[in-house]
Design a protein around this motif. Sequence first.
Motif, PDB file in Angstrom:
ATOM      1  N   SER A 212       0.809  -1.219   0.000  1.00 10.91           N
ATOM      2  CA  SER A 212       0.000   0.000   0.000  1.00 10.91           C
ATOM      3  C   SER A 212       0.838   1.264   0.000  1.00 10.91           C
ATOM      4  CB  SER A 212      -0.939   0.006   1.214  1.00 10.91           C
ATOM      5  OG  SER A 212      -0.204   0.131   2.418  1.00 10.91           O
ATOM      6  N   LEU A 213       2.098   1.148   0.393  1.00  6.53           N
ATOM      7  CA  LEU A 213       2.967   2.322   0.396  1.00  6.53           C
ATOM      8  C   LEU A 213       3.175   2.864  -1.019  1.00  6.53           C
ATOM      9  CD1 LEU A 213       5.634   1.209   3.023  1.00  6.53           C
ATOM     10  CD2 LEU A 213       3.982   3.074   3.267  1.00  6.53           C
ATOM     11  N   ILE A 214       3.044   2.001  -2.025  1.00  6.81           N
ATOM     12  CA  ILE A 214       3.207   2.458  -3.407  1.00  6.81           C
ATOM     13  C   ILE A 214       2.170   3.530  -3.716  1.00  6.81           C
ATOM     14  CG2 ILE A 214       3.201   1.791  -5.830  1.00  6.81           C
ATOM     15  CD1 ILE A 214       3.992  -1.025  -4.973  1.00  6.81           C
ATOM     16  N   ALA A 215       0.880   3.170  -3.558  1.00 10.15           N
ATOM     17  CA  ALA A 215      -0.179   4.140  -3.851  1.00 10.15           C
ATOM     18  C   ALA A 215      -0.174   5.301  -2.852  1.00 10.15           C
ATOM     19  CB  ALA A 215      -1.546   3.447  -3.823  1.00 10.15           C
ATOM     20  N   ALA A 216       0.226   5.027  -1.602  1.00 11.69           N
ATOM     21  CA  ALA A 216       0.198   6.070  -0.579  1.00 11.69           C
ATOM     22  C   ALA A 216       1.172   7.207  -0.873  1.00 11.69           C
ATOM     23  CB  ALA A 216       0.501   5.467   0.792  1.00 11.69           C
ATOM     24  N   VAL A 217       2.265   6.907  -1.590  1.00 11.32           N
ATOM     25  CA  VAL A 217       3.251   7.957  -1.881  1.00 11.32           C
ATOM     26  C   VAL A 217       3.065   8.550  -3.283  1.00 11.32           C
ATOM     27  CG1 VAL A 217       4.961   7.007  -0.296  1.00 11.32           C
ATOM     28  CG2 VAL A 217       4.999   6.301  -2.686  1.00 11.32           C
ATOM     29  N   TYR A 218       1.943   8.245  -3.933  1.00 10.91           N
ATOM     30  CA  TYR A 218       1.696   8.813  -5.258  1.00 10.91           C
ATOM     31  C   TYR A 218       1.759  10.345  -5.286  1.00 10.91           C
ATOM     32  CZ  TYR A 218       0.399   4.395  -7.508  1.00 10.91           C
ATOM     33  OH  TYR A 218       0.414   3.136  -8.054  1.00 10.91           O
TER      34      TYR A 218
ATOM     35  N   ALA B  44       8.015  -1.297  -8.218  1.00 12.94           N
ATOM     36  CA  ALA B  44       6.615  -1.702  -8.048  1.00 12.94           C
ATOM     37  C   ALA B  44       6.397  -3.125  -8.546  1.00 12.94           C
ATOM     38  CB  ALA B  44       5.708  -0.731  -8.793  1.00 12.94           C
ATOM     39  N   ALA B  45       7.054  -3.486  -9.666  1.00  5.76           N
ATOM     40  CA  ALA B  45       6.922  -4.833 -10.217  1.00  5.76           C
ATOM     41  C   ALA B  45       7.499  -5.884  -9.272  1.00  5.76           C
ATOM     42  CB  ALA B  45       7.601  -4.909 -11.582  1.00  5.76           C
ATOM     43  N   LEU B  46       8.607  -5.571  -8.609  1.00  2.08           N
ATOM     44  CA  LEU B  46       9.202  -6.504  -7.652  1.00  2.08           C
ATOM     45  C   LEU B  46       8.281  -6.739  -6.460  1.00  2.08           C
ATOM     46  CD1 LEU B  46      12.955  -5.396  -7.602  1.00  2.08           C
ATOM     47  CD2 LEU B  46      12.059  -7.612  -8.350  1.00  2.08           C
ATOM     48  N   ILE B  47       7.660  -5.687  -5.969  1.00  3.31           N
ATOM     49  CA  ILE B  47       6.710  -5.836  -4.865  1.00  3.31           C
ATOM     50  C   ILE B  47       5.524  -6.675  -5.312  1.00  3.31           C
ATOM     51  CG2 ILE B  47       5.158  -4.595  -3.297  1.00  3.31           C
ATOM     52  CD1 ILE B  47       7.169  -2.283  -3.326  1.00  3.31           C
ATOM     53  N   GLY B  48       5.086  -6.480  -6.563  1.00  2.00           N
ATOM     54  CA  GLY B  48       4.013  -7.300  -7.115  1.00  2.00           C
ATOM     55  C   GLY B  48       4.404  -8.765  -7.199  1.00  2.00           C
TER      56      GLY B  48
ATOM     57  N   GLY C  31      -3.460  -3.824   6.599  1.00  2.00           N
ATOM     58  CA  GLY C  31      -2.180  -3.335   6.105  1.00  2.00           C
ATOM     59  C   GLY C  31      -2.351  -2.282   5.030  1.00  2.00           C
ATOM     60  N   SER C  32      -3.323  -2.510   4.145  1.00  2.00           N
ATOM     61  CA  SER C  32      -3.609  -1.516   3.099  1.00  2.00           C
ATOM     62  C   SER C  32      -4.071  -0.201   3.701  1.00  2.00           C
ATOM     63  CB  SER C  32      -4.677  -2.062   2.143  1.00  2.00           C
ATOM     64  OG  SER C  32      -4.208  -3.202   1.461  1.00  2.00           O
ATOM     65  N   ALA C  33      -4.793  -0.284   4.810  1.00  2.00           N
ATOM     66  CA  ALA C  33      -5.258   0.935   5.478  1.00  2.00           C
ATOM     67  C   ALA C  33      -4.126   1.653   6.199  1.00  2.00           C
ATOM     68  CB  ALA C  33      -6.366   0.593   6.475  1.00  2.00           C
ATOM     69  N   LEU C  34      -3.188   0.885   6.744  1.00  2.00           N
ATOM     70  CA  LEU C  34      -2.082   1.494   7.486  1.00  2.00           C
ATOM     71  C   LEU C  34      -1.115   2.250   6.580  1.00  2.00           C
ATOM     72  CD1 LEU C  34      -1.085  -1.230  10.113  1.00  2.00           C
ATOM     73  CD2 LEU C  34      -1.937   1.081  10.576  1.00  2.00           C
ATOM     74  N   GLY C  35      -0.961   1.776   5.346  1.00  2.00           N
ATOM     75  CA  GLY C  35      -0.005   2.389   4.426  1.00  2.00           C
ATOM     76  C   GLY C  35      -0.154   3.887   4.288  1.00  2.00           C
ATOM     77  N   PRO C  36      -1.358   4.384   3.939  1.00  2.00           N
ATOM     78  CA  PRO C  36      -1.538   5.829   3.802  1.00  2.00           C
ATOM     79  C   PRO C  36      -1.283   6.596   5.093  1.00  2.00           C
ATOM     80  CG  PRO C  36      -3.342   4.655   2.772  1.00  2.00           C
ATOM     81  CD  PRO C  36      -2.548   3.633   3.523  1.00  2.00           C
ATOM     82  N   LEU C  37      -1.661   5.996   6.235  1.00  2.00           N
ATOM     83  CA  LEU C  37      -1.447   6.667   7.515  1.00  2.00           C
ATOM     84  C   LEU C  37       0.044   6.793   7.806  1.00  2.00           C
ATOM     85  CD1 LEU C  37      -3.347   7.767   9.740  1.00  2.00           C
ATOM     86  CD2 LEU C  37      -2.969   5.637  10.966  1.00  2.00           C
ATOM     87  N   LEU C  38       0.777   5.708   7.571  1.00  2.00           N
ATOM     88  CA  LEU C  38       2.223   5.739   7.781  1.00  2.00           C
ATOM     89  C   LEU C  38       2.900   6.697   6.802  1.00  2.00           C
ATOM     90  CD1 LEU C  38       2.802   1.909   8.309  1.00  2.00           C
ATOM     91  CD2 LEU C  38       2.897   3.700  10.053  1.00  2.00           C
ATOM     92  N   ALA C  39       2.387   6.715   5.574  1.00  2.00           N
ATOM     93  CA  ALA C  39       2.938   7.642   4.581  1.00  2.00           C
ATOM     94  C   ALA C  39       2.727   9.087   5.010  1.00  2.00           C
ATOM     95  CB  ALA C  39       2.303   7.396   3.218  1.00  2.00           C
TER      96      ALA C  39
ATOM     97  N   LEU D 213     -10.706   4.559  -6.042  1.00  2.00           N
ATOM     98  CA  LEU D 213     -10.530   5.135  -4.707  1.00  2.00           C
ATOM     99  C   LEU D 213      -9.111   4.938  -4.180  1.00  2.00           C
ATOM    100  CD1 LEU D 213     -13.915   4.247  -2.984  1.00  2.00           C
ATOM    101  CD2 LEU D 213     -13.071   6.512  -3.530  1.00  2.00           C
ATOM    102  N   SER D 214      -8.606   3.700  -4.254  1.00  2.00           N
ATOM    103  CA  SER D 214      -7.286   3.443  -3.671  1.00  2.00           C
ATOM    104  C   SER D 214      -6.168   4.184  -4.395  1.00  2.00           C
ATOM    105  CB  SER D 214      -6.996   1.941  -3.669  1.00  2.00           C
ATOM    106  OG  SER D 214      -7.025   1.424  -4.978  1.00  2.00           O
TER     107      SER D 214
END
Length: 388
Positions: free
Chosen positions: A24-30, A102-106, A142-150, A227-228
């Motif tokens: 989720s950090l990927i989208a969170a740092v967009y 991003a591909a490696l995380i995928g 975890g997906s929810a925490l990403g944006p908050l941590l970002a 949304l995400s």
Amino acid sequence: MTNTAFAILVALSVSHLLNDTIQSLIAAVYPLLKENYKLSFTQIGLITLAFQLTASVLQPLVGMYTDRRPLPFSLATGMGISLSGLLLLSVAGSFPVIVLAAALIGMGSAIFHPEASRMARLASGGRHGLAQSLFQVGGNAGSALGPLLAAFIVVPWGQASLSVFSIAAVIGMVILVRVGLWYFNHLSKPAQKKTTKVSPVSRNQAILAIAILLCLIFSKYFYLASLSSYYTLYLIDTFGVSVPSAQIRLFVFLGAVALGTFIGGPIGDRLGFKAVIWGSILGVLPFTLALPHANLFWTTILTVPIGLILASAFSAIMVYAQELLPSRVGMVAGLFFGFAFGMGGVGAAVLGWLADQTSISYVYNLCAFLPMIGLLTAFLPNLHHKVA
């Protein structure tokens, strides 16, 4: 029915939380990447596509392979690949390197999800909906925490601070080695060598049902991509909020998604998974139609029932599909996780292009009608269901 191995389910849920926090950090740092590298909406969509398409293509293949040859320690390996992608993202200085990271995380996620879903089913003690929800709620948390941590770490401290989250990947690898040992011992028991399980419906019915379920995944994840991937940018563009404020509102939505994921499975164990699919897909429609016309306050409020109702479908869809093909649990998990990732990636790319051609508000108006595809649920066969 055997006893439910809650310790294993909790371990899988926690490791899923850590895995999806990294994702989720990927989208969170967009917003940060968009500003630093002057990226267009189309390029943002391509980053998501690289991550999710990699996972989409590999997950069914991993699931098919592990149906025949289980790999107890593959989960820790997948987490290690995600770790390498995260560290690369923290130092990436150009768009192509960001796409590679991003591909490696995928790829790491592709290895993680099919076998983890199979382990959750093995540990369920027959309570498949509960087990799948516990497993998936970790991922959505975890997906929810990403944006908050970002918002509180990456935005103030910059892109390089992403490397801090490597600690989460290392912890996840330690947990998954222990889970792998349990799975290895489980597989070594003679009682586990059983005959092939038979589908409760005919082959043609199963094929039709799987096709319908994939259509429902399409509607769910194409909408979730709007949304995400673009919610923070939509809030900034439409209402002029700050990046941290937008990230907190994204956390609210993703938190509702996590809660909805947990609710869907146990309800399905009690009432049947088809009923949950009906309620979750169509029940969200009034809220999605209202969202593009709401002010900032009501936009934040409306995303809660949208996330809650829509997310309750995935656990039900997954377990329903595994009941259709009980001898292909890994393949089904890989297919549905992979298709979900793929639709999220394609959706992000298509919607990013559309936003560049029109506006982000136009995209939200258009996507509001996607849940209507849920009407296809009427064609799903009714499976015999025992109350847990």
